[in-house]
Design a protein around this motif. Structure first.
Motif, PDB file in Angstrom:
ATOM      1  N   LEU A  76     -23.439  14.806 -14.296  1.00 30.43           N
ATOM      2  CA  LEU A  76     -24.395  15.843 -13.899  1.00 30.43           C
ATOM      3  C   LEU A  76     -23.676  17.196 -13.740  1.00 30.43           C
ATOM      4  CD1 LEU A  76     -27.266  16.618 -13.123  1.00 30.43           C
ATOM      5  CD2 LEU A  76     -26.826  15.772 -10.809  1.00 30.43           C
ATOM      6  N   ALA A  77     -22.482  17.153 -13.164  1.00 28.48           N
ATOM      7  CA  ALA A  77     -21.696  18.395 -13.020  1.00 28.48           C
ATOM      8  C   ALA A  77     -21.437  19.007 -14.397  1.00 28.48           C
ATOM      9  CB  ALA A  77     -20.376  18.090 -12.316  1.00 28.48           C
ATOM     10  N   ASP A  78     -21.062  18.172 -15.362  1.00 29.64           N
ATOM     11  CA  ASP A  78     -20.783  18.672 -16.721  1.00 29.64           C
ATOM     12  C   ASP A  78     -22.028  19.327 -17.332  1.00 29.64           C
ATOM     13  OD1 ASP A  78     -18.264  17.640 -16.462  1.00 29.64           O
ATOM     14  OD2 ASP A  78     -18.624  15.867 -17.703  1.00 29.64           O
ATOM     15  N   LEU A  79     -23.180  18.677 -17.114  1.00 29.16           N
ATOM     16  CA  LEU A  79     -24.416  19.194 -17.727  1.00 29.16           C
ATOM     17  C   LEU A  79     -24.816  20.547 -17.120  1.00 29.16           C
ATOM     18  CD1 LEU A  79     -26.436  15.858 -17.938  1.00 29.16           C
ATOM     19  CD2 LEU A  79     -25.533  17.181 -19.862  1.00 29.16           C
ATOM     20  N   ILE A  80     -24.652  20.675 -15.813  1.00 28.89           N
ATOM     21  CA  ILE A  80     -24.987  21.969 -15.180  1.00 28.89           C
ATOM     22  C   ILE A  80     -24.001  23.027 -15.679  1.00 28.89           C
ATOM     23  CG2 ILE A  80     -25.220  23.240 -12.996  1.00 28.89           C
ATOM     24  CD1 ILE A  80     -25.974  20.556 -11.667  1.00 28.89           C
ATOM     25  N   GLU A  81     -22.745  22.645 -15.753  1.00 29.62           N
ATOM     26  CA  GLU A  81     -21.724  23.599 -16.209  1.00 29.62           C
ATOM     27  C   GLU A  81     -22.001  24.054 -17.644  1.00 29.62           C
ATOM     28  OE1 GLU A  81     -17.601  22.197 -16.522  1.00 29.62           O
ATOM     29  OE2 GLU A  81     -17.131  23.885 -15.221  1.00 29.62           O
ATOM     30  N   HIS A  82     -22.454  23.122 -18.465  1.00 32.27           N
ATOM     31  CA  HIS A  82     -22.785  23.454 -19.854  1.00 32.27           C
ATOM     32  C   HIS A  82     -23.859  24.538 -19.900  1.00 32.27           C
ATOM     33  CE1 HIS A  82     -24.906  22.880 -23.713  1.00 32.27           C
ATOM     34  NE2 HIS A  82     -23.678  22.720 -24.175  1.00 32.27           N
ATOM     35  N   ASP A  83     -24.799  24.484 -18.946  1.00 27.33           N
ATOM     36  CA  ASP A  83     -25.905  25.452 -18.905  1.00 27.33           C
ATOM     37  C   ASP A  83     -25.668  26.547 -17.867  1.00 27.33           C
ATOM     38  OD1 ASP A  83     -27.061  23.883 -20.792  1.00 27.33           O
ATOM     39  OD2 ASP A  83     -28.566  22.996 -19.459  1.00 27.33           O
ATOM     40  N   LEU A  84     -24.418  26.778 -17.508  1.00 27.99           N
ATOM     41  CA  LEU A  84     -24.118  27.691 -16.393  1.00 27.99           C
ATOM     42  C   LEU A  84     -24.801  29.054 -16.542  1.00 27.99           C
ATOM     43  CD1 LEU A  84     -20.810  27.957 -14.503  1.00 27.99           C
ATOM     44  CD2 LEU A  84     -21.978  30.051 -15.122  1.00 27.99           C
ATOM     45  N   GLU A  85     -24.768  29.615 -17.714  1.00 32.99           N
ATOM     46  CA  GLU A  85     -25.328  30.955 -17.888  1.00 32.99           C
ATOM     47  C   GLU A  85     -26.845  30.953 -17.641  1.00 32.99           C
ATOM     48  OE1 GLU A  85     -23.916  33.745 -17.887  1.00 32.99           O
ATOM     49  OE2 GLU A  85     -25.630  35.002 -18.430  1.00 32.99           O
ATOM     50  N   ALA A  86     -27.531  29.922 -18.152  1.00 36.91           N
ATOM     51  CA  ALA A  86     -28.991  29.858 -17.940  1.00 36.91           C
ATOM     52  C   ALA A  86     -29.304  29.677 -16.455  1.00 36.91           C
ATOM     53  CB  ALA A  86     -29.578  28.701 -18.752  1.00 36.91           C
ATOM     54  N   PHE A  87     -28.527  28.842 -15.778  1.00 35.36           N
ATOM     55  CA  PHE A  87     -28.735  28.652 -14.333  1.00 35.36           C
ATOM     56  C   PHE A  87     -28.469  29.964 -13.582  1.00 35.36           C
ATOM     57  CE2 PHE A  87     -28.559  24.038 -15.034  1.00 35.36           C
ATOM     58  CZ  PHE A  87     -29.447  23.587 -14.077  1.00 35.36           C
ATOM     59  N   ALA A  88     -27.398  30.667 -13.971  1.00 37.26           N
ATOM     60  CA  ALA A  88     -27.040  31.906 -13.267  1.00 37.26           C
ATOM     61  C   ALA A  88     -28.140  32.961 -13.454  1.00 37.26           C
ATOM     62  CB  ALA A  88     -25.692  32.427 -13.757  1.00 37.26           C
ATOM     63  N   GLN A  89     -28.651  33.072 -14.684  1.00 37.42           N
ATOM     64  CA  GLN A  89     -29.732  34.041 -14.948  1.00 37.42           C
ATOM     65  C   GLN A  89     -30.945  33.707 -14.090  1.00 37.42           C
ATOM     66  OE1 GLN A  89     -29.729  36.652 -17.032  1.00 37.42           O
ATOM     67  NE2 GLN A  89     -27.948  36.329 -18.343  1.00 37.42           N
ATOM     68  N   ALA A  90     -31.277  32.416 -14.038  1.00 36.86           N
ATOM     69  CA  ALA A  90     -32.467  31.996 -13.286  1.00 36.86           C
ATOM     70  C   ALA A  90     -32.279  32.243 -11.792  1.00 36.86           C
ATOM     71  CB  ALA A  90     -32.737  30.512 -13.536  1.00 36.86           C
ATOM     72  N   GLU A  91     -31.075  31.957 -11.281  1.00 42.45           N
ATOM     73  CA  GLU A  91     -30.828  32.142  -9.843  1.00 42.45           C
ATOM     74  C   GLU A  91     -30.916  33.619  -9.478  1.00 42.45           C
ATOM     75  OE1 GLU A  91     -31.252  29.936  -7.727  1.00 42.45           O
ATOM     76  OE2 GLU A  91     -29.356  28.982  -7.204  1.00 42.45           O
ATOM     77  N   SER A  92     -30.378  34.458 -10.351  1.00 41.15           N
ATOM     78  CA  SER A  92     -30.397  35.892 -10.090  1.00 41.15           C
ATOM     79  C   SER A  92     -31.836  36.425 -10.088  1.00 41.15           C
ATOM     80  CB  SER A  92     -29.540  36.592 -11.147  1.00 41.15           C
ATOM     81  OG  SER A  92     -29.694  37.975 -11.079  1.00 41.15           O
ATOM     82  N   MET A  93     -32.621  35.991 -11.055  1.00 44.76           N
ATOM     83  CA  MET A  93     -33.997  36.480 -11.129  1.00 44.76           C
ATOM     84  C   MET A  93     -34.839  35.974  -9.949  1.00 44.76           C
ATOM     85  SD  MET A  93     -36.916  36.002 -14.028  1.00 44.76           S
ATOM     86  CE  MET A  93     -36.116  36.943 -15.272  1.00 44.76           C
ATOM     87  N   ASP A  94     -34.613  34.730  -9.567  1.00 49.41           N
ATOM     88  CA  ASP A  94     -35.435  34.096  -8.529  1.00 49.41           C
ATOM     89  C   ASP A  94     -35.087  34.616  -7.136  1.00 49.41           C
ATOM     90  OD1 ASP A  94     -37.461  32.253  -8.113  1.00 49.41           O
ATOM     91  OD2 ASP A  94     -36.086  30.615  -7.613  1.00 49.41           O
TER      92      ASP A  94
END
Ligand code: NAD
Length: 487
Positions: A76-94
């Protein structure tokens, strides 16, 4: 209110499936002031379904070996890390936080939370003692507790939620998590990765909604024996009351009014930039942010001059601009609350040296309706003022002078909170002495927010009950049993 089709619509994640809800709450983009997302307004029914799914998944998940669970957490850690940029964009917007903070702090730490507990679960040992005179041996065994209820706040959304989910499931519990209704998007994104990571259906359930409806339904559910909560002290009091009839196990990580103490032998070239960060990082919306700076009188004027000059350089603006240091506050209501503290301080005769009401804030065209505020430094505030006693949780810090070590310890301790303190001095004896006497769960000397996740994390007094960390989380998320054998 009519909604355009472009709105992001979240669904609860129950028993491995995304499930729509009968009603929804609007969620705002704090940097524009626009509604951009709809979050399920879950209540007793949805929480009940999630607890049922978690309870059904418990026998299989709890019987897996720590190694099997560890491998899934690492995936699960690997999968989140793979999508790090998408998660970061979403966290910033939210949340309104800067993209830089989301990229470098929030999401990397969420990844690390899973990696850390994937590793630490493999290394715990239990105790064993012998009483040879009576022919007995005693040992302890630890077992997961059951369905864990996890409730998290809006300031570090995925970071704090995974700080709970990772140890809970590493220990073999199943969970029902409820993120803040204001910042639900990254939790929902994480749910999309669970199946691919190999997390069996029902092990992680996420129910979205308000604290009053969804949160309280979780706290009051008879099949949820433990609650790990991070949020305000006021909500924790309510959770304690509501869970009391069930005698639930609680871990409470709450608010702070954190002091920084700057002695006259401090290295100001280190102290000033770090204290600016500890005051204004993430818009001052971190439970460990400094909001009372005590500076020894001999260096008070110099400190203040340099600190204010540097604070004025912090750039406020569109969070998606990587050159911006301060993004938007979480909501209009919160912004108004934070501003009201500055007004109260002025009314009491304190001096606002920079920021709110003193300097002008120029915002890009698209951000005119966002919830922005300049880093604000207030001096000459009385210790008994609400600005020095209450948690403001925004980019506001108070600077006051002190004379002696004895005096500053007493003043630093004279609030109801006791979370994180910072001490600046090059005198080794003094930093140990002061650290021992400060009423704080964490004391940093000559640094801030440096964490080893192995060690206990949490606050004292109104800042919390219990600690989390490698051993502490293991103890919280497992039930211990003492077994005696006569041979
Ligand atoms: P909050 O207490 O309003 O909400 C926190 C969470 O609790 C949210 O998910 C909310 O929906 C839920 N909630 C609210 N009422 C509830 C109820 N009656 N029953 C069950 N759940 C309920 O806090 P917040 O405004 O989201 O977050 C800011 C606070 O969190 C600040 O006080 C900050 O210091 C604290 N905080 C503490 C830590 C820590 O580690 N100690 C970390 C981050 C934030």
């Amino acid at each position: 209110m009519a909604h355009s089709k472009a709105l992001l619509v979240l669904e609860n994640f129950i028993g491995g499936k995304f499930v729509p809800c009968s009603s929804y709450i609007d969620s705002y983009n704090p940097s524009t002031g626009d509604v951009y997302c709809r979050v399920p307004d879950s209540g007793r029914e949805e929480v009940g379904a999630a607890v049922k799914a978690a309870k059904a998944a418990f026998p299989i998940w709890s019987s897996k070996s720590p190694l099997e669970r560890s491998q899934i957490l690492n995936k699960l850690a690997d999968l989140i890390e793979h999508d790090l940029e998408a998660f970061a964009q979403a966290e910033s917007m939210d949340q309104g936080k800067t993209i830089t903070f989301a990229r470098t702090v929030d999401i990397p730490r969420a990844v690390y939370n899973f990696r850390f507990f994937a590793s630490s679960i493999l290394h715990h040992t239990t105790e064993c003692t012998e009483m040879a005179t009576v022919g007995c041996m005693h040992y302890t065994s630890r077992a997961p507790v059951g369905v864990a209820g996890l409730i998290s706040p809006w300031n570090l959304p995925l970071y704090l939620l995974t700080w709970k989910i990772a140890p809970a499931i590493a220990c073999g519990n199943t969970v029902v998590a409820k993120p803040s209704e204001m910042t639900s998007v990254t939790a929902w994104m994480m749910c999309k990765l669970l199946e691919k990571a190999g997390v069996p259906h029902g092990v992680v359930n996420v129910v979205f909604g308000t604290g009053a409806k969804a949160g309280e339904a979780l706290v009051c559910h008879p099949n949820v024996p433990l609650i790990s909560f991070t949020g305000s002290t006021l909500t924790a009091q309510r959770i304690m009351e509501k869970s009391a009839p069930h005698c639930k196990r609680l871990s409470l990580e709450l608010g702070g009014k954190n002091p920084a103490i700057v002695f006259d032998d401090a290295d100001l070239t280190q102290c000033i930039p770090t204290t600016l960060r500890s005051s204004f990082a993430n818009q001052g919306e971190i439970c460990l942010c400094t909001s009372r700076i005590f500076v020894q009188r001999g260096i008070y004027s110099e400190f203040l001059k340099r600190f204010v000059a540097e604070a004025k350089k912090w750039k406020v603006g569109n969070p998606s601009d990587p050159t911006v240091d301060v993004g938007a506050l979480i909501s209009k209501e919160h912004l108004e609350k934070v501003r009201s503290y500055v007004k109260k301080a002025q009314a009491e005769g304190a001096r606002v040296l920079c920021g709110e009401g003193v300097d002008s804030l120029a915002l890009p065209t698209g951000n005119q309706k966002g919830y922005f505020m300049l880093p604000t430094v207030i001096a000459e505030v009385k210790d008994e003022s609400c600005c020095m006693q209450e948690e403001i949780f925004g980019p506001v810090t108070c600077v006051v002078a002190f004379d002696t070590e004895e005096e500053v310890i007493e003043r630093a301790n004279s609030v109801k909170y006791g979370f994180g303190a910072t001490v600046w001095s090059s005198n080794v004896g003094r930093v140990h002495r002061v650290a021992q006497r400060l009423q704080s769960g964490l004391v940093w000397t000559n640094c801030w927010l440096v964490r080893d996740l192995n060690l206990p994390f949490g606050g004292m007094k109104a800042s919390g009950i219990g600690r989390e960390g490698a051993k502490d989380s293991y103890e919280f998320f497992t039930e211990v049993k003492t077994i005696t054998i006569k041979h």
